[in-house]
Motif scaffolding. Structure first.
Motif, mmCIF file in Angstrom:
data_model
loop_
_atom_site.group_PDB
_atom_site.id
_atom_site.type_symbol
_atom_site.label_atom_id
_atom_site.label_comp_id
_atom_site.label_asym_id
_atom_site.label_seq_id
_atom_site.Cartn_x
_atom_site.Cartn_y
_atom_site.Cartn_z
ATOM 1 N N UNK A 66 -29.781 22.826 -31.394
ATOM 2 C CA UNK A 66 -29.743 22.950 -30.554
ATOM 3 C C UNK A 66 -29.371 21.770 -29.369
ATOM 4 N N UNK A 67 -30.726 21.203 -29.397
ATOM 5 C CA UNK A 67 -30.149 19.861 -28.673
ATOM 6 C C UNK A 67 -29.139 19.153 -28.737
ATOM 7 N N UNK A 68 -28.878 18.640 -30.266
ATOM 8 C CA UNK A 68 -27.649 17.935 -30.377
ATOM 9 C C UNK A 68 -26.387 18.945 -30.208
ATOM 10 N N UNK A 69 -27.006 20.304 -30.399
ATOM 11 C CA UNK A 69 -25.527 21.460 -29.736
ATOM 12 C C UNK A 69 -24.974 21.432 -28.615
ATOM 13 N N UNK A 70 -26.327 21.495 -27.916
ATOM 14 C CA UNK A 70 -26.290 20.765 -25.801
ATOM 15 C C UNK A 70 -25.555 19.387 -25.623
ATOM 16 N N UNK A 71 -25.949 18.315 -25.884
ATOM 17 C CA UNK A 71 -25.804 17.394 -26.231
ATOM 18 C C UNK A 71 -23.793 17.474 -26.275
ATOM 19 N N UNK A 72 -23.812 17.708 -27.630
ATOM 20 C CA UNK A 72 -22.107 18.429 -27.974
ATOM 21 C C UNK A 72 -21.307 18.537 -26.979
ATOM 22 N N UNK A 73 -21.639 19.784 -26.898
ATOM 23 C CA UNK A 73 -21.095 20.509 -25.524
ATOM 24 C C UNK A 73 -21.127 19.625 -23.781
ATOM 25 N N UNK A 74 -22.615 19.214 -23.805
ATOM 26 C CA UNK A 74 -22.441 18.508 -22.081
ATOM 27 C C UNK A 74 -21.322 17.433 -21.931
#
Length: 216
Positions: A66-74
């Motif tokens: 989930x953290x990696x996914x958020x980084x990818x979005x940001x």
């Protein structure tokens, strides 16, 4: 229905922009994963450390994902790192598989408890533990309480997993949508680059021809 017109978002977040919806969804689904984690371990005292350790590992794994996914979005506007988004679907399907495995085992244990009194009965096991600290309580009532409690937890478990399956489908559509956007932007940049090169070549040819004419 309008609520389900955009499959790339949770149905109650369709009014929000794509990225905002995705970010909110991550935090909501993290809560669902925590619920699922506790339901995975609902009878772990009877099965030893294997289920406990497996559940902990799966929760840590999905949290990092989930953290990696958020980084990818940001950081998407700075650099198109699509794999940070795509990795979530693989990890999520693994988490769901582990969850359903635990659900199946837990439910099987509860069903088997109806046939075994001494050898293997989850309800009586918890009732025996409880009655040691509360000897004045009615034993049969305690057994009924744990039966009801464990079956309700099983229901909550399968509901949480169903929500995660729904979220998996939403995330898959969202990632495909983003990938198409990125590919479209790359095609536009490629066309601009080619157009710039063509214009540069034309200007160069014109300059060369003018130079040749002036020389004559």
């Amino acid at each position: 229905m309008n609520l389900f017109k955009d499959n790339s978002k949770l149905f109650f977040l369709t009014c929000l922009p794509d990225n905002i919806s995705a970010i909110i969804s991550v935090f909501l689904m993290m809560g669902v994963c925590i619920v699922s984690y506790h339901m995975n371990r609902m009878i772990d005292v009877l099965v030893g450390e294997f289920v406990t350790n497996g559940s902990k590992f799966s929760l840590i794994m999905i949290s990092i994902s989930f953290l990696a996914f958020l980084i990818g979005i940001l950081i998407e506007k700075k650099k198109k790192i699509i794999f940070l988004l795509k990795q979530l679907t693989s990890i999520l399907i693994l988490y769901i598989f582990i969850g359903f495995s635990c659900f199946y085992y837990n439910l099987l244990s509860l069903v088997a408890s109806n046939d075994y009194r001494d050898e293997y009965n989850v309800h009586y096991y918890y009732a025996d533990i409880y009655i040691e600290d509360h000897p004045d309580e009615d034993y049969d009532d305690i057994v009924k309480y744990y039966k009801k409690k464990l079956y309700l937890e099983s229901l909550l478990h399968v509901v949480s997993l169903a929500i995660l399956v729904y979220y998996y489908n939403v995330t898959t559509v969202f990632i495909n949508k983003k990938e198409k956007e990125y590919n479209g932007e790359n095609e536009i940049l490629f066309e601009k680059f080619n157009s710039s090169n063509r214009n540069s070549n034309i200007n160069s040819n014109i300059t060369t021809n003018e130079t040749a004419t002036n020389t004559k």
